[in-house]
Scaffold this motif. Structure first.
Motif, PDB file in Angstrom:
ATOM      1  N   ASN B  45      68.644  30.734  80.173  1.00 58.67           N
ATOM      2  CA  ASN B  45      68.783  31.229  81.534  1.00 58.67           C
ATOM      3  C   ASN B  45      69.098  30.061  82.472  1.00 58.67           C
ATOM      4  OD1 ASN B  45      68.416  32.616  84.066  1.00 58.67           O
ATOM      5  ND2 ASN B  45      67.042  34.045  83.025  1.00 58.67           N
ATOM      6  N   ARG B  46      70.083  30.281  83.374  1.00 56.25           N
ATOM      7  CA  ARG B  46      70.412  29.232  84.348  1.00 56.25           C
ATOM      8  C   ARG B  46      69.336  29.121  85.410  1.00 56.25           C
ATOM      9  NH1 ARG B  46      75.413  31.641  86.655  1.00 56.25           N
ATOM     10  NH2 ARG B  46      75.405  29.863  88.058  1.00 56.25           N
ATOM     11  N   ALA B  47      68.577  30.181  85.580  1.00 59.40           N
ATOM     12  CA  ALA B  47      67.434  30.140  86.480  1.00 59.40           C
ATOM     13  C   ALA B  47      66.261  29.619  85.662  1.00 59.40           C
ATOM     14  CB  ALA B  47      67.146  31.533  87.033  1.00 59.40           C
ATOM     15  N   LYS B  48      66.033  28.308  85.747  1.00 56.84           N
ATOM     16  CA  LYS B  48      65.011  27.679  84.909  1.00 56.84           C
ATOM     17  C   LYS B  48      63.821  27.290  85.776  1.00 56.84           C
ATOM     18  CE  LYS B  48      68.503  25.496  81.963  1.00 56.84           C
ATOM     19  NZ  LYS B  48      68.786  26.606  81.067  1.00 56.84           N
ATOM     20  N   ALA B  49      62.639  27.473  85.230  1.00 58.33           N
ATOM     21  CA  ALA B  49      61.425  27.099  85.943  1.00 58.33           C
ATOM     22  C   ALA B  49      61.317  25.582  86.045  1.00 58.33           C
ATOM     23  CB  ALA B  49      60.207  27.664  85.219  1.00 58.33           C
ATOM     24  N   PHE B  77      61.118  28.943  90.845  1.00 59.96           N
ATOM     25  CA  PHE B  77      61.571  29.256  92.207  1.00 59.96           C
ATOM     26  C   PHE B  77      60.460  28.984  93.214  1.00 59.96           C
ATOM     27  CE2 PHE B  77      64.675  31.846  89.774  1.00 59.96           C
ATOM     28  CZ  PHE B  77      65.791  31.145  90.182  1.00 59.96           C
ATOM     29  N   THR B 229      62.789  32.827  82.462  1.00 67.07           N
ATOM     30  CA  THR B 229      63.108  31.554  83.110  1.00 67.07           C
ATOM     31  C   THR B 229      62.312  30.399  82.539  1.00 67.07           C
ATOM     32  OG1 THR B 229      61.411  32.149  84.713  1.00 67.07           O
ATOM     33  CG2 THR B 229      63.694  32.637  85.314  1.00 67.07           C
TER      34      THR B 229
END
Lengths: 394, 394
Positions: B45-49, B77, B229
Motif C-alpha cells: 500500500n502506498r499509504a504506509k504507516a 496518517f 497500511t
C-alpha cells in the motif's frame, strides 16, 4: 416515462411461467420504425450468457427491430442447448412480427445455469403472449417483467434539446427501462437496460452516444464489484419524430436517461441502507479519478463502516493507497457529508461532527494532483446484503 | 512454539495502557546474536504507516537487533508527530538495550489516525516495561500483546531439515508469531508477523527465503480484498545454533511456519463461518492460477453464497470470467467439497450433493489450459463480518 415514451415503439410484459411465482417474466420491445438503427453495449465479462453471445453477433450490422427479455433464468452456462433456446426465441419473435431473426436482440436474467426444457418452453410461450399484448403504452408492463430482486420497476425519460427546439422542451424523446442493482462492468446482479428514441439517427451516432453515456453513468455505478455475465444496454431509434437529432443533444439526452436509471438502480441495490456518492477531485486525469473512486467503492471495510454510520477516513486512505494513480497519499483531504475529517493526510474535524444517518451519503476525496474529477456511485455493505445474497438461490 | 523457540532470542509482552482495555499492548523481540541479519517485507500500500516508513529505511542494511510492536493504534496518517513517535520508540528501545536505533524495527496496529501524545507516552512506557520483562520464554506474552480483533494468539515453529540432519529432526529452528486476519497485500486488518531462527544466514539469504515464503502463503490469503497500511513480516537470524542453514532447507522451514501462521489467521478471520481453500489447476502459469483464484476470493456474491451453504458455481464462473488469464470459460470444471457441480461450463452433479456445513470448504477450479496450479485462502462474507467491521471503531 418509459420505453414506449418515444413514438414508434410498442412493448409488452407478460407472465409466461418462467418464474415459479407467477409474476411477469417475459418482455418484448418492438421498434415500428421507420428506422431500425440500434447500438448496444454488453458485459465485459468473458463468461457471457447465451443471449449475449447471440445479440453481439446479431447487432453487428447496426440494426434491431425488437428486444425480447426474460427474467427467471440467466440462460448462462447452459451449453449448446441454451444457445439453441436463445436462437429459437429470436426466431419465434421474428415469426410473430414478420421480421428477420437477425433483427431480434435477446436478453435473459436470473440464476446462472438455469435454462432447461421447461425454461425454453415457458420463454417461447411468453413470446407468443407478448406479441399479442404489444401496445403503445406497454412500457410499464415490460419494465415489470424484467424485474428479479428489484423492488420497483425503473423507468426514465428525457426530451431532446436540439438547437432552436430547446424552448419548446424538445421535439423528440429518449425513454428507457432498467432492471438490476448493479452496473455494466462490474454488476451486482444482471443489469438490463433498453433505451428508445424517436429521433432519427444512424447506428454509428447511436453507438457513440450510448458509449459516452454508459461510460459516465452505468460504468461508474459499482454496487458490489461483481461483474455479471448478462449485462446489456440497448439504444434503439425509430426516427418516428421525423427529426434528425443533433449528436451532442442526443448524447446529452441519452446520458440524462442513463444517469436517472443508474440512480434508480443504486437506490434499489440489494440490502443497501446508504446510497454513497464518491466524488474524486484534483486528479491528474478522469481515468485516475475513476480508479481512485472505484478503489473506495470496492472496499468492504469502508462499506461496512458506512453501514455502521462511522466516518472512517482511514479506510478511505487505505483503499486509495492501493491504486497507482499519481497523487501523494499524505496530501489528500477527505470529507464525509461536507465535514472534512482528514486534511493533508492527518485528522482534521472531529468525526462526531459527521451525520451519516441520512441514506444519501457524500464522500469527497480531494487529491490535489490535477484538475480532473469523476463521481462513482456505490452502496454500503449491510446485513441485508449478506442475507439476500446468501439466500437468493434457495 | 513461538518467536522465542529459536536460540538467541528473548521476548516480552506487557500492558502499558495503549489499549484502554488494560490488555497487553506492547511487545518486544530481541535478537541476542551472535548474528543480527534480518529481512522484511512490507505492505504494498502506498499509504504506509509511520512505523513502516521508519522500518523500511532502518532495515536497508540487512541488520536488526530488535522489533518493537504495539497494538491499540496504527500510528498511520498521524503526520510528523506520528513519525517522531516511531523514531522515539526506536531510540528508547536502543537506549534500554545498548544498541543503535537503526537496529530497531517498529510496528503498530490498530485504528488509522490514532497516535496522539497519550499514545506516544503509553508506547514509550511500554518499551521500558518490556525491556525489563525480556525472557527466553517470553514468546507467548509477545504474541498476546500484538492482538487486536484476534481471538487467539498465533504462533508456529518448524525445525530445520538440513541434509544429514533430517533424521534427527534438524538442528536449528524457525519460530514465529502473527496477528491479524488478513494478508500482506491486501489485508483485512493489519497483519504483523515476526519470524526468528537460530540458523546462521546472511541477510540476502533471509530476504530470498522470506520473499519466497510470503509469496506462497500470506500473499495468497485474501480474507476481504482490503490492503492494510501497516502490514509487515520480519525474519531475524541469531545464528545461535552455530549452523549455517542450507538455503533450500531454510526456505522450506520458513515457508512451513508462514503457511501454519497463514492458516491460523484464516481460521481467526473476523466474523467468518467458513475457511475457504480455492485450488486452481490447469492454468498456463502459476500467476494465472493466482489471478483466477483471487478473483473468486474477492467476489462478495460468491462469499455470501458460501455463508448460505449454497454451492453457487455460477458465481465462480462469473468471477473468473473477469480475469484475462488464458483459458476457455466454457471448458472449466468446478467442484465444491469434492462434488463436481459444473463440467465444461455446464451443470454437472446436482447441487444437493454438496455438503457445505463443515467450516473447511474446498473449491477446485480446473481450467484445462495448462499445468500450473495455485491455492488461495479466503473466508465467507457473513453477518458477523459486517457487524464487526461496522462496529469496530465505536
Amino acid at each position: 416515462m418509459s420505453v414506449t415514451a418515444a413514438a414508434g415503439f410498442r412493448a409488452a410484459g407478460v407472465a409466461a411461467g418462467v418464474k415459479s411465482s407467477g409474476a411477469k417474466d417475459v418482455a418484448l420491445v418492438v421498434n415500428d420504425g421507420p428506422l431500425s438503427s440500434a447500438a448496444a453495449v454488453f458485459t465485459a465479462n468473458r463468461a457471457k450468457a447465451n443471449p449475449v453471445l447471440w445479440s453481439q453477433q446479431a447487432i453487428a450490422g447496426g440494426s434491431a427491430r425488437a428486444v425480447v427479455l426474460n427474467s427467471g433464468g440467466a440462460n448462462c452456462f447452459t451449453g449448446a442447448f441454451g444457445f439453441q433456446t436463445t436462437h429459437q426465441t429470436a426466431e419465434r419473435v421474428a415469426e410473430r412480427l414478420g421480421i428477420g431473426a437477425i433483427d431480434v436482440q435477446v436478453a435473459s436474467t436470473g440464476l446462472i445455469g438455469v435454462g432447461d426444457e421447461a425454461f425454453r418452453a415457458a420463454v417461447l410461450h411468453g413470446v407468443d403472449l407478448a406479441a399479442e399484448a404489444l401496445a403503445a403504452d406497454g412500457g410499464e408492463d415490460a419494465a415489470r417483467a424484467i424485474m428479479t430482486t428489484d423492488s420497483v420497476p425503473k423507468q426514465a425519460v428525457a426530451r431532446g434539446a436540439d438547437h432552436g427546439a430547446a424552448a419548446s422542451g424538445g421535439r423528440w424523446v429518449v425513454g428507457g427501462m432498467a432492471k438490476g442493482a448493479g452496473m455494466l462492468a462490474p454488476g451486482l446482479a444482471t443489469m438490463l437496460v433498453v433505451l428508445t428514441t424517436d429521433a432519427a439517427a444512424p447506428a454509428d451516432v447511436l453507438d457513440r452516444a450510448l458509449r459516452a453515456a454508459t461510460r459516465a453513468t452505468f460504468d461508474r455505478l459499482d454496487s458490489d464489484g461483481c461483474m455479471s455475465t448478462n449485462d446489456s444496454v440497448w439504444l434503439l431509434a425509430s426516427g418516428a419524430s421525423g427529426i434528425e437529432a443533433d449528436e451532442a443533444a442526443l448524447t446529452a439526452a441519452v446520458t440524462a436517461v442513463c444517469d436517472d436509471l443508474a440512480a434508480q438502480l443504486q437506490q434499489d441495490a440489494e440490502g443497501a441502507s446508504h446510497d454513497i456518492t464518491i466524488e474524486v477531485t484534483g486528479a491528474g486525469t478522469e481515468d485516475d479519478a475513476v480508479v481512485v473512486g472505484r478503489s473506495v467503492a470496492r472496499s468492504n471495510l469502508f462499506k461496512a463502516a458506512i453501514f455502521g454510520n462511522d466516518p472512517n477516513w482511514g479506510r478511505v486512505l487505505a483503499a486509495i493507497g492501493t491504486t497507482d494513480a499519481p497523487f501523494d497519499p499524505y496530501a489528500v483531504d477527505v470529507s464525509f457529508n461536507g465535514v472534512r475529517v482528514c486534511h493533508a493526510g492527518e485528522p482534521d474535524r472531529p468525526r462526531e461532527e459527521v451525520d451519516l444517518a441520512p441514506r444519501a451519503t457524500r464522500i469527497l476525496i480531494e487529491l490535489h494532483a490535477g484538475d480532473a474529477a469523476a463521481t462513482i456511485r456505490t452502496n454500503d455493505l449491510t446485513h441485508d446484503y449478506v442475507h439476500e445474497n446468501s439466500a437468493y438461490a434457495s
